[in-house]
Design a protein around this motif. Structure first.
Motif, PDB file in Angstrom:
ATOM      1  N   LEU A 164      31.183  33.458  20.652  1.00 40.42           N
ATOM      2  CA  LEU A 164      31.032  34.586  21.047  1.00 40.42           C
ATOM      3  C   LEU A 164      31.871  35.433  20.684  1.00 40.42           C
ATOM      4  O   LEU A 164      31.724  37.043  20.615  1.00 40.42           O
ATOM      5  N   ASP A 165      33.255  35.506  21.295  1.00 42.85           N
ATOM      6  CA  ASP A 165      34.231  35.534  21.410  1.00 42.85           C
ATOM      7  C   ASP A 165      34.690  36.698  23.136  1.00 42.85           C
ATOM      8  O   ASP A 165      34.818  38.271  22.714  1.00 42.85           O
ATOM      9  N   VAL A 166      33.814  36.362  24.060  1.00 44.50           N
ATOM     10  CA  VAL A 166      34.431  36.679  25.615  1.00 44.50           C
ATOM     11  C   VAL A 166      35.417  36.757  25.551  1.00 44.50           C
ATOM     12  O   VAL A 166      35.921  36.044  25.006  1.00 44.50           O
ATOM     13  N   ASP A 167      35.972  38.146  26.887  1.00 41.28           N
ATOM     14  CA  ASP A 167      37.078  38.570  26.796  1.00 41.28           C
ATOM     15  C   ASP A 167      37.630  37.058  27.550  1.00 41.28           C
ATOM     16  O   ASP A 167      39.275  36.158  27.447  1.00 41.28           O
ATOM     17  N   TYR A 168      36.981  37.112  28.932  1.00 43.37           N
ATOM     18  CA  TYR A 168      37.482  36.203  30.088  1.00 43.37           C
ATOM     19  C   TYR A 168      36.692  34.938  30.305  1.00 43.37           C
ATOM     20  O   TYR A 168      34.980  35.704  29.862  1.00 43.37           O
ATOM     21  N   MET A 169      37.272  33.624  30.749  1.00 40.85           N
ATOM     22  CA  MET A 169      35.859  32.915  31.357  1.00 40.85           C
ATOM     23  C   MET A 169      36.381  32.287  33.065  1.00 40.85           C
ATOM     24  O   MET A 169      37.373  32.501  33.178  1.00 40.85           O
ATOM     25  N   GLN A 170      35.376  32.175  33.953  1.00 43.75           N
ATOM     26  CA  GLN A 170      35.533  32.040  35.084  1.00 43.75           C
ATOM     27  C   GLN A 170      34.461  30.792  34.761  1.00 43.75           C
ATOM     28  O   GLN A 170      32.827  30.960  34.372  1.00 43.75           O
ATOM     29  N   GLY A 171      35.131  29.806  36.048  1.00 37.23           N
ATOM     30  CA  GLY A 171      33.500  28.727  36.615  1.00 37.23           C
ATOM     31  C   GLY A 171      34.519  27.345  36.268  1.00 37.23           C
ATOM     32  O   GLY A 171      35.475  26.948  36.443  1.00 37.23           O
ATOM     33  N   TYR A 172      33.428  26.519  37.591  1.00 33.92           N
ATOM     34  CA  TYR A 172      33.988  25.116  37.121  1.00 33.92           C
ATOM     35  C   TYR A 172      34.467  24.230  36.662  1.00 33.92           C
ATOM     36  O   TYR A 172      35.152  23.054  36.743  1.00 33.92           O
ATOM     37  N   TYR A 173      34.220  24.194  35.398  1.00 30.50           N
ATOM     38  CA  TYR A 173      34.597  23.535  33.879  1.00 30.50           C
ATOM     39  C   TYR A 173      36.521  23.833  33.792  1.00 30.50           C
ATOM     40  O   TYR A 173      37.304  23.476  33.292  1.00 30.50           O
ATOM     41  N   ILE A 174      36.393  25.380  34.912  1.00 34.64           N
ATOM     42  CA  ILE A 174      37.915  25.748  34.551  1.00 34.64           C
ATOM     43  C   ILE A 174      39.123  25.218  35.390  1.00 34.64           C
ATOM     44  O   ILE A 174      39.638  25.189  35.714  1.00 34.64           O
ATOM     45  N   SER A 175      37.743  25.826  36.795  1.00 33.32           N
ATOM     46  CA  SER A 175      38.743  25.215  37.768  1.00 33.32           C
ATOM     47  C   SER A 175      37.522  25.624  39.286  1.00 33.32           C
ATOM     48  O   SER A 175      37.400  27.103  39.239  1.00 33.32           O
ATOM     49  N   GLU A 176      37.360  25.001  40.161  1.00 36.11           N
ATOM     50  CA  GLU A 176      36.921  25.874  40.953  1.00 36.11           C
ATOM     51  C   GLU A 176      37.290  26.606  42.139  1.00 36.11           C
ATOM     52  O   GLU A 176      38.379  26.111  41.619  1.00 36.11           O
ATOM     53  N   PRO A 177      36.636  27.240  42.859  1.00 32.23           N
ATOM     54  CA  PRO A 177      37.537  28.029  43.997  1.00 32.23           C
ATOM     55  C   PRO A 177      38.341  27.528  45.095  1.00 32.23           C
ATOM     56  O   PRO A 177      37.476  25.884  45.501  1.00 32.23           O
ATOM     57  N   LEU A 178      39.320  27.238  44.951  1.00 28.62           N
ATOM     58  CA  LEU A 178      40.980  26.300  46.025  1.00 28.62           C
ATOM     59  C   LEU A 178      41.159  27.266  46.709  1.00 28.62           C
ATOM     60  O   LEU A 178      41.170  28.901  46.881  1.00 28.62           O
ATOM     61  N   ALA A 179      41.677  26.497  48.177  1.00 29.35           N
ATOM     62  CA  ALA A 179      42.295  27.333  49.528  1.00 29.35           C
ATOM     63  C   ALA A 179      43.414  27.432  49.094  1.00 29.35           C
ATOM     64  O   ALA A 179      43.523  29.677  49.271  1.00 29.35           O
ATOM     65  N   GLU A 180      44.091  27.762  48.135  1.00 35.74           N
ATOM     66  CA  GLU A 180      45.471  27.886  47.627  1.00 35.74           C
ATOM     67  C   GLU A 180      44.946  28.412  45.649  1.00 35.74           C
ATOM     68  O   GLU A 180      44.265  27.748  46.070  1.00 35.74           O
ATOM     69  N   ILE A 181      46.067  29.790  45.783  1.00 36.96           N
ATOM     70  CA  ILE A 181      46.148  29.675  44.608  1.00 36.96           C
ATOM     71  C   ILE A 181      45.601  29.127  43.118  1.00 36.96           C
ATOM     72  O   ILE A 181      47.041  28.319  43.664  1.00 36.96           O
ATOM     73  N   PRO A 182      45.605  28.545  42.606  1.00 39.11           N
ATOM     74  CA  PRO A 182      46.270  27.591  41.288  1.00 39.11           C
ATOM     75  C   PRO A 182      46.361  28.184  40.140  1.00 39.11           C
ATOM     76  O   PRO A 182      46.595  29.189  39.732  1.00 39.11           O
ATOM     77  N   SER A 183      47.178  27.383  39.472  1.00 40.03           N
ATOM     78  CA  SER A 183      48.309  27.217  38.674  1.00 40.03           C
ATOM     79  C   SER A 183      47.584  26.809  37.494  1.00 40.03           C
ATOM     80  O   SER A 183      46.838  26.804  37.589  1.00 40.03           O
ATOM     81  N   LEU A 184      48.699  27.506  36.017  1.00 40.36           N
ATOM     82  CA  LEU A 184      48.098  27.371  35.252  1.00 40.36           C
ATOM     83  C   LEU A 184      47.214  25.871  34.795  1.00 40.36           C
ATOM     84  O   LEU A 184      46.728  25.270  34.187  1.00 40.36           O
ATOM     85  N   LYS A 185      48.625  25.249  35.170  1.00 34.95           N
ATOM     86  CA  LYS A 185      48.407  23.488  34.961  1.00 34.95           C
ATOM     87  C   LYS A 185      47.320  22.706  35.578  1.00 34.95           C
ATOM     88  O   LYS A 185      47.862  21.869  35.020  1.00 34.95           O
ATOM     89  N   GLU A 186      46.748  23.011  36.627  1.00 28.90           N
ATOM     90  CA  GLU A 186      45.574  22.852  37.310  1.00 28.90           C
ATOM     91  C   GLU A 186      44.276  23.264  36.684  1.00 28.90           C
ATOM     92  O   GLU A 186      43.146  22.221  37.464  1.00 28.90           O
TER      93      GLU A 186
END
Length: 635
Positions: free
Chosen positions: A610-632
């Motif tokens: 669908l060509d959505v610009d950005y994505m967010q969700g648990y498949y990518i990463s759950e919310p974390l206490a410390e700011i996650p990096s790209l490799k996480e």
């Protein structure tokens, strides 16, 4: 409800009126009894006298028939003799007495007349107007004529003169009304007194009925919402002391994204939707249930426990389904609505009604926060949502004072460039045991309270301190009510003035359905944020009817597509089409799109198409206490 005092007064007046009517009827009955006894006594005396007269005339003169009687009395001296005899009966109570016979043509004639004035001549015709005279000849028994229409006469007594059981003459006596008038004179004041009392009580009853009628009409206006014709909150206050909570379950209902209807189609359409929704809700419940318009698009429902019939959960499910499947047609628009419901099945376990309503309201918040268009139930068995997890205002207040408010961070991924675009800051509270508490368990209680604003202000400080000395971008959830709060505005303005670079890296996410009462004021606040370089994102966009006009008017930068549309996009073709339309609209409006709730690879791949610009969700990463990096990511 009619007050007990008014009801007692009304019943007392009715009983008093009945008592007076009874007394009046009793007096009238006593009056008739007196007249009857006088009549019976008069008749008894007259019968005795008439018998003596009969014997004196008939037996002493050997009268054999009518002709012989006429012949006897045709003699003037004999007639004078007997007239003097019967005139002894003339008293103030006896006005007339005469002896009558019938001629061969059945006309009555005078034989004797003891009257002292207007005396009839011998054998003068006597005009008979009462059938009792004829009845006497038929029955051969005395007759009584009650003279109700004759002035100064009480009754006429007819006594038959008989020979060998044949009537040959009639003795007639007229009794005056003197005794009757004497009795009436004595009784009349008492009778008049009771008539006046009856009229007075009747007028009081009429006045009471009018007041009760006026009370109910006024009560209907006071306790009825004019738009939906449902009960309003005044009615809730009225019935609250009398409600037996163990007979009811309590549900809080809220039309999802109703504010958008008003903003998109106008208030007349909004009124129509509210009126129609109210009717759907009312048609979905039973007479024993109580539905109240609690405020705006929110309703409070008391569901009477039906035991063997159906559960409160079934009632709420039916309401939700009936709203969801109904198509609203107004002014050439086809509109679909959804409703979220919070249910407390056993409110009698709470300290009072207010506490029970609060818990139902918490469940409503959870229902709306969990994707809307659902029923969330609370009962004593659902301990995962019990008081052990739901926190009160004091809990949040202590957390603010003891600096236990923190944020978790969930990355928003740029799949085209394979890097993290920015992070969404999500509030958490650390309890005294060190456990992390989700906002689902403390935000419901903060709605429209001062603690809510203090919490928002603390969250802003936490986020600003975290990001002011970095180059990372962050999204912050904020309400319209937060934006117009002076303390919160001061915190934002002062921070952005001191850290100008930070402002350009901050995006404020505003709920699409957030209640914006003053659009012009809202635009002013958005313009203020834009003036520092901050960006604006509309959160949860697309569930319900989105206000495209307002999106353009407020100069939005991002549209975050609602998670309820994203989570099933790989299996639900309808959701896919809606998201596709939103993406197309965003591109035409030069807006960027963010898809939240990306929980699986299948959903992720669908969004790539669908060509959505950005994505967010648990498949990518759950919310974390410390700011996650790209490799996480994607682990």
């Amino acid at each position: 409800m009619v007050k007990l005092r008014e009801f007692f007064l009304f019943v007392s007046l009715v009983l008093l009126g009945i008592f007076f009517v009874y007394l009046y009827a009793y007096i009238k009955e006593a009056q008739q009894e007196i007249f009857s006894r006088i009549e019976a006594n008069n008749i008894k005396q007259l019968s005795y006298i008439f018998k003596n007269i009969e014997d004196e005339i008939i037996l002493d003169n050997s009268i054999k028939d009518t002709q012989s009687l006429i012949l006897l009395l045709s003699d003037e001296k004999t007639r004078d003799k007997y007239e003097k005899t019967i005139s002894i009966m003339i008293t103030p109570s006896v006005k007339y007495i005469y002896l009558l016979v019938k001629d061969k043509r059945d006309r009555f004639r005078f034989l004797l007349d003891a009257s002292k004035i207007d005396k009839a001549n011998f054998y003068q015709k006597f005009d008979v107007q009462n059938e009792k005279y004829q009845d006497l000849y038929k029955t051969k028994e005395p007759q009584v004529i009650r003279q109700e229409k004759m002035e100064n006469l009480f009754l006429t007594y007819l006594y038959p003169i008989k020979i060998e059981n044949e009537v040959i003459a009639v003795l007639s006596v007229d009794i005056t009304t003197k005794i009757k008038k004497t009795v009436l004179t004595l009784i009349k004041p008492l009778e008049t007194f009771f008539i006046i009392l009856i009229i007075f009580v009747f007028l009081l009853i009429v006045m009471t009925i009018v007041q009760v009628f006026h009370y109910f009409m006024t009560r209907k206006k006071i306790f009825t919402d004019p738009l939906t014709q449902l009960y309003n909150r005044n009615y809730l206050q009225e019935i609250a002391p009398m409600l037996k909570l163990h007979h009811y379950s309590i549900a809080m209902l809220d039309l999802d994204r109703f504010k958008i209807i008003n903003d998109t189609y106008g208030h007349k359409t909004g009124d129509y939707v509210l009126h129609t929704s109210s009717k759907i809700i009312k048609d979905s419940i039973r007479e024993s249930d109580i539905i109240i318009r609690y405020g705006g698009e929110e309703f409070l429902l008391f569901i009477y426990k039906r035991n063997l019939d159906e559960s409160a959960q079934h009632t709420c499910d039916r309401i939700r389904e009936n709203i969801d499947t109904h198509m609203y047609h107004y002014d050439k628009h086809d509109i679909k609505m959804q409703i979220s419901i919070g249910l407390h099945e056993n409110p009698h376990l709470e300290k009072n009604l207010q506490e029970a309503i609060k818990i139902a309201d918490k469940m409503l918040y959870i229902a709306k926060n969990g994707g809307r268009n659902r029923v969330v139930s609370y009962n004593e068995k659902a301990q995962d949502m019990s008081d052990s997890k739901l926190k009160d205002i004091e809990f949040v207040k202590e957390a603010i004072e003891e600096d236990r408010v923190t944020c978790f961070y969930q990355p928003i991924y740029n799949h085209k460039e394979k890097k993290i675009f920015k992070y969404e800051a999500l509030v958490r509270i650390i309890d005294k045991k060190g456990d992390i508490i989700s906002p689902n368990y403390f935000l419901p209680l903060l709605k429209h309270t001062n603690i809510h604003y203090k919490l928002t202000q603390r969250i802003l400080c936490v986020i600003f301190n975290k990001f002011k000395n970095s180059s990372l971008h962050v999204s912050i959830n904020i309400n319209f009510s937060d934006l117009i709060n002076q303390d919160i505005e001061s915190t934002i303005v002062q921070t952005f003035q001191e850290h100008k670079d930070l402002a350009s890296r901050v995006t404020f996410e505003i709920l699409e359905s957030d209640e914006i009462k003053d659009m012009e004021l809202f635009k002013q606040k958005i313009d203020l944020l834009h003036s520092f370089g901050a960006k604006i994102s509309i959160d949860d966009f697309g569930s319900g009817y989105s206000n495209f006009r307002s999106i353009l008017d407020i100069d939005t930068n991002y549209l975050k597509i609602d998670g309820s549309l994203i989570k099933n996009i790989d299996t639900n073709d309808k959701d896919f089409k809606v998201v596709n339309s939103i993406v197309h609209f965003a591109k035409e409006a030069n807006l960027k799109t963010i898809a939240e709730f990306v929980h699986s690879k299948e959903v992720y791949n669908k969004l790539l198409n669908l060509d959505v610009d950005y994505m967010q969700g648990y498949y990518i990463s759950e919310p974390l206490a410390e700011i996650p990096s790209l490799k996480e990511l994607f682990k």
